[in-house]
Enzyme design. Structure first.
Site, short mmCIF file in Angstrom:
data_model
loop_
_atom_site.label_atom_id
_atom_site.label_comp_id
_atom_site.label_asym_id
_atom_site.label_seq_id
_atom_site.Cartn_x
_atom_site.Cartn_y
_atom_site.Cartn_z
N ALA A 47 -9.73 5.30 3.22
CA ALA A 47 -9.65 6.47 4.11
C ALA A 47 -10.92 7.31 4.08
CB ALA A 47 -8.46 7.36 3.78
N GLY A 48 -11.25 7.82 5.26
CA GLY A 48 -12.35 8.76 5.41
C GLY A 48 -13.67 8.13 5.80
N ASN B 24 -9.88 1.70 8.90
CA ASN B 24 -9.20 1.34 10.13
C ASN B 24 -9.81 2.05 11.33
OD1 ASN B 24 -7.37 1.02 12.26
ND2 ASN B 24 -5.58 1.12 10.98
N GLY C 223 -8.86 9.31 8.79
CA GLY C 223 -9.25 9.48 10.19
C GLY C 223 -10.32 10.52 10.42
N LYS D 153 0.88 -1.18 0.00
CA LYS D 153 0.00 0.00 0.00
C LYS D 153 0.91 1.22 0.00
CE LYS D 153 -3.13 2.78 2.75
NZ LYS D 153 -4.08 2.88 3.87
#
Lengths: 270, 72, 270, 72, 270, 270, 72, 72
Positions: free
Chosen positions: F192-193, F214, F165, F104
C-alpha cells in the site's frame, strides 16, 4: 538570560540591527497592516521598489512619507529588471530617492521561476560596487556565481530558498549548507521561497545571518500575527544555531536514565 | 517635440529640459522643485536632481519618472 | 500586538499555561543548568521520573526539593516500564510523591526504537483513567491506537515525532496532520524526536497544542540558550498556525507588483 | 526474614512492616516518618504513606522504594 | 508487450540507442568488471577521459583497444578542466583520438562540490558548437544557464542531480521538473549524484531522456549486478513516465471496491 | 549475467516465484487490461477479494474462471473487514473458494486513512495461524505490533508504505529500515501507498522481500506498460540491494581520476 | 632546446617537430607514426596528426601528449 | 420463514437448508450442486460445501453468499 538573547544585535552592511529578519512591503491588505506587521516583526530593514509615477498622482509621495515614519532602514530593489543595464539604472535612481547605497539587486532571467540571471547579475554587481553601492544580490544557490560576486566586491550574498512566492521553503538545504561553509566571511541571507516560520528557523539553523521574506507575511490571514511569528522563528533558529544543536541519531536513546529503574531483575547481595 | 514618458508617447511637449517637463506634466507646481520621492532617467541614464534644469531634452527621448512603491 | 501574542495562554488538563513547550529534566550538565534552562524556556511543565532510592541516600530528596523551587507543574513519567502493570504501579507511586493526577504514560515495547507498546499502553491508560488520573500517553502516530485511548478516556494524546533522543524531527508529518484532523477536540502534543527549533515550529504549524522535548535542550552546547530557542520556536509555530499560513505554489509569483515596472515597451497615447 | 528491596536481596530483616523497614534501612530516622519524596510498593502494589505501619511484610516480599529523579 | 517495451529505442544526438543509461568507465575494480558492467547495464554509451601518457607507456593504448571491443558509443569528457580554454583544447584532442564530435563538457568551478562553472561552460560550449561539436554540457540545475546553452546551440542539457560522487540522488527534484517543462525540445540527461537505482528511476519519471552515472556502479560491492540494476531502473522509470503515473492523494482510497462488502447492515427488501 | 539475475527466484510462503512483485486485481479498465497487466508485470501472485454474489448473477463465477486462466497464485484478502471476527470468517470463506491457506489479512480501523487496526489484526492472526492459515498481515510500520504478530505465528509481515491508494510512496523510510533490522528472518513486503516505480525500487533497496501494489498500475494511463515498469522497478531495487549500494557522501568526489590531468602546473625534472 | 612535456621540463631535446619528439620520447618507434590513441597539443592548441611533422617546436613550448583513460 | 441473505431481508423462504436455499435463490439449478466459486456463511460462520445439505436454517438467520471479485 533569555531577555539578553533577544536583544543581541548584529551588523548588516555597517548598520547595527536587533532583528535578523528583513521584510518586504508588497501585497499587504492595507498600509496600516503593513505598518503593524513591520512593528510586530521587529525588523529593522524593509525592501521597497520604484515604479512609474503619474504626473499629479500622489501614490509615490504618500508611500515615501509612509516609509519615513516606519523608522527602519530601506533596502530598495531592482525588481522586474531583466538586464544588467536596467538594473544599474534602477539602482542609481533608487539611490537618488532613498539616499542609501544599499540595493537589492534583482536581474530576472526566467519568467516561470523568476530565477535570477547569473550573467546579468555579476555584470550589474560589478558596475554597482565600483560606483559605491552596497549590493545585496538576489541569486540562486550556485556557489560559482557566488564566488564571482565575491570577486567583484559583494560582501553580502542572498541565495534563494525556493522560487519567489512559492512558499515551499528550502528546496535544497544541502546547497545552502555548502554556502555557509564556502563563505564564512560573507553575510548570507536566504531570500525568497520561505512560506512558514519553520522554514525561516531552518535557514537560520544552517548558520545564515538573516532571512528576507514578504509573501508569507503579507498574504497570511492575519499578517500582523504572522509577522510576529516570523520574528520569533528567526530568533529561534539563530539561537538554536548559536547554542550548538545536537547531532542526529539513528537509534533511539532514552532521555530518562535507565540506571535505578524499578521492577528490574534483582541482584543477590550477601 | 515628442517624448516618451513612462512608456507612453507624449506628442507635443514644449518643455526643453527635465525641470520644465516635470512642471508641464504636473509632477511639480513650479519648475525648479525637486521632489525627494522622484527619480528621473532619460534614455536609461539617471538625471540627478541638481541637473534637472541643465539636462536638455531632445525629440524622442525616453523619460522615466519613478517613485517609491511596495516591493519584496 | 506582538506582546499580547506572547502572553496568550492555553489550558492543559485544566491548568492555564503561557508556554506551549513541555520540558524534560534529564541529561543536563548540572542542576543549575537545568534550572536556568527551565526559566529561559518559559515552560510551565516539566517531566520527571521515579527511581530507586538508597537508604541514607539523599539524591531523591534533593531533587524533590529542587523541583519545588522551580515553581512549575510536574508531569511524572513511567519511563522504563515494559508492561501495563509496571506502569500502573509506577503511576500510583508518582501520584503519591508528586501529589498530582498527571502522568506521562510510557510503556516501552521495543529496545531499538524505544517505541511505545500500543497494547500495554491502552490497558494501562484504561486502568489509570478509571482511577482518576489525567493520562498523557506517549504513543506512536497510530490513529487506531489513538482512537482506543480516547475511548478509554484519554483527553490528551502525545504521538512521537521520531524515536526518543534521535533528534530527527517529524519522521512522518502527514501522519501527524491526520492526527489533528481526526482528533480536533483532544489536546495533541508531539513528544520525542525533536532535535532542532525548526522541528518544534513545524509541529506547532500542524496545529498541535504543544511540544514536549528534553534531549535537544539538555545536550546542546549551551542548554540555556537552546531552551530559549525552543521557547521561541514553539511560539513562532503556534502563531504561524493561528495566523493562517499561505498555500504552497509550484510556480513563482512576484512579490513586487509588475504593473508600472520601468523600461517596458511603450504604449502609443494620442 | 529475607526481603528483596530495590532488586537486591536483604537476608536478615527484622522489620515487620513498611514503617519499620524504612527506619531499619536508613530511609528515615524514626519509624512513623513519611518523607514526602518517597513512594513504596510491595509486590508491585503501592503502599500509601498512611499504611506504612499497618502494612505487614512477609518473607520474600519484593519492596521498591522510589524517589524523584530527572526524566524526559 | 513487455518485451516490446524493453526494446523501444530512442535517439541521442542522432544515434539510435536501446538503453537510456549512459555509464562512466572510472573506478571499477578491474577492466573485466568494467566490461561485464557495460554489458550487464545494456548501455550504448560510455564516458571516457584523456590523461597524460608517458612515452613507452602502453596504458592509454590498452584502454583505447579495450574501448573498441566494447562496441558502444564513446562520449569523451573534459573532466578536470577549470577554464573554457582548457576544456576547448581537451575537446579537440578528444575528437582527434575518438573520432567523434561528441563531448561531455565539464568546466569545474568549485573544488568542494565539483560544481560546473556556468560562465566557462557557456563560453566553451559556444566555441565548440561553432566548431561542429555535439556538446553534452554537465551543468547545475540553473534554468537561465540552460537557456544560454540552448542559445549557443546545445541540443542536449545535462543538469546534475547532486554533487558528483555524493550518491545523494536528486537534491532538488522541483528544479529538474522545471527543466523538463522549460525545455520540452531538448534532450535532458541527469548527470551526477545518482547513488541508487531508485534515484535513476525517479529522474526518468520526471520525463528526463536519460541518466548518466558512474560511481554508484563502479564502487558497488558487485558492480556487474549493480549495472544491471541501473539498467532496469532506467527502464522502469521511463516506462512509468510513458505509462502516465497516478496523481498523489492525501486521503486513502480503497483499491478493493466497497460495494458488496460482506457483513454490512442489511436493507429491507419487500 | 543480467539474464541470470532476472531469473533469480525466491520463496514466498513455500512457493517459488521469479518476481518479487505482488499485484492487486482491482480498478483496471477491463479484464483484458488486467490479464495483460499481470503478464507484463511478471508477477506470480495476485490479490483478490470476496463479495456478495446475487443468485443468478454470474459475475463471481466469471471472475473465478478468469483467475484460473491467469495461472498465478491467488492471495485472497479480507478487505473491508472491520473486526477480527469478520476477518476470520472471510478468511475461512476465501479458503473454501480458492483452496489456499494464504490470506492477506486486513482489519481496517480508520476510515480516513484505511489504517489497519492493530488490536483486531493480532487477534485475527492468532486464530487464523492456529487454524492453519498462512497469514499475510497488512499492517502499519509499528514494530511492536509486528513483534506480536510474529509471536502469534506470522512469518510474513506487510507494513504499509503510506495509506492505501494515496500513491505517496514511503512515508517513513526509517521505520521500514528498522523493520528489516528487527525482523531479519521474516518475509517483509511493503503493501500500500506505492505510486511510482521509484517508490517500489526504494522499498526493495531497503532489503524488503517484495512489494504489493494495485492502484498505481490499475489507474495508470497505460496499465499494461505501468505493470511492466513496476516489474522492472522491483527487480532494479532488489538487484541494487543485493549488489551492495554505495554510501552517501556529503562532499563531491570526482569519478574521473585526477592524476595525470592535463594543463596542470609543471614539475621541474633535472 | 628545453621543452615542457606533460608538465615536466625536459632539458635537452633534439627533436625539431612533433613527429620527432614522439619518437625521441619513446611514444613511437619511427618518426611518422601517428598512433590513433594519442593526441598532442602544443601551447594549449591541438596539433592534428597530419601536422606532426610540419609543426615545428620552439624552446619552452608546452607539449601535452594525452591518451584515453577511464572517466565519468 | 424469513432470512437475511447478503444483507437483504427475504420474507418467505421455503428452503430448509443451505443446499435448498442456493437452489431457491437461483445460485444453482439443482440442490446438491456445490459451485466452486461460492462460499456461504450463516450467522458469520462458514458453512463448508460438504455441509450445505446438512446445515439447517432457522428463521432470521443471516446468510452470506460470497464469490470472487477483484481486490487489492
Amino acid at each position: 538570560m533569555s531577555e539578553e538573547m533577544i536583544t543581541t544585535s548584529w551588523t548588516l552592511a555597517g548598520k547595527t540591527l536587533s532583528s535578523r529578519l528583513l521584510l518586504g512591503t508588497a501585497r499587504y491588505p492595507s498600509p496600516a497592516a503593513l505598518a503593524a506587521s513591520v512593528r510586530a516583526s521587529g525588523t529593522g530593514v524593509v525592501t521597497v521598489s520604484l515604479r512609474r509615477e503619474t504626473g499629479g498622482g500622489g501614490d509615490g509621495r504618500r508611500f515615501f512619507d509612509f516609509l519615513r515614519q516606519l523608522d527602519v532602514a530601506i533596502l530598495p530593489n531592482t525588481a522586474g529588471c531583466r538586464s544588467a543595464k536596467e538594473a544599474v539604472t534602477t539602482a542609481m535612481m533608487a539611490r537618488e530617492v532613498f539616499d542609501t547605497p544599499w540595493i537589492k539587486l534583482e536581474v530576472i532571467g526566467d519568467d516561470f521561476t523568476l530565477q535570477p540571471d547569473p550573467f546579468g547579475l555579476v555584470d550589474a554587481a560589478q558596475i554597482l560596487v565600483r560606483d559605491g553601492f552596497e549590493v545585496f544580490p538576489y541569486m540562486t544557490d550556485d556557489l560559482v556565481v557566488a564566488q564571482r560576486l565575491v570577486e567583484v566586491g559583494c560582501k553580502i550574498l542572498m541565495p534563494w530558498g525556493a522560487p519567489i512566492g512559492s512558499g515551499r521553503g528550502l528546496a535544497n538545504p544541502e546547497a545552502l549548507r555548502a554556502f555557509r561553509l564556502r563563505f564564512p566571511e560573507q553575510t548570507l541571507v536566504v531570500d525568497a521561497g520561505i512560506g512558514r516560520p519553520s522554514h525561516a528557523a531552518q535557514a537560520m539553523e544552517l548558520g545564515f545571518d538573516g532571512v528576507l521574506l514578504n509573501t508569507a507575511v503579507a498574504v497570511a490571514h492575519d499578517p500582523v500575527k504572522m509577522a510576529g511569528a516570523f520574528g520569533e522563528a528567526v530568533r529561534a533558529g539563530r539561537h538554536g544555531f548559536e547554542a550548538g544543536m545536537m547531532a542526529t541519531r539513528v537509534k533511539a536513546e532514552a532521555s530518562t536514565p535507565v540506571v535505578g529503574a524499578p521492577f528490574r531483575g534483582h541482584l543477590r547481595v550477601d | 517635440m515628442q517624448l516618451i514618458v513612462n512608456g507612453a508617447e507624449i506628442p507635443e511637449v514644449s518643455a526643453r529640459n527635465v525641470a520644465e517637463l516635470l512642471r508641464e506634466l504636473g509632477y511639480v507646481e513650479h519648475a525648479g522643485e525637486t521632489p525627494p520621492h522622484l527619480a528621473v532617467a532619460v534614455n536609461r541614464e539617471l538625471v540627478r536632481r541638481a541637473e534637472y534644469a541643465a539636462h536638455e531634452l531632445s525629440a524622442d527621448d525616453e523619460v522615466e519618472v519613478l517613485a517609491p512603491m511596495a516591493g519584496g
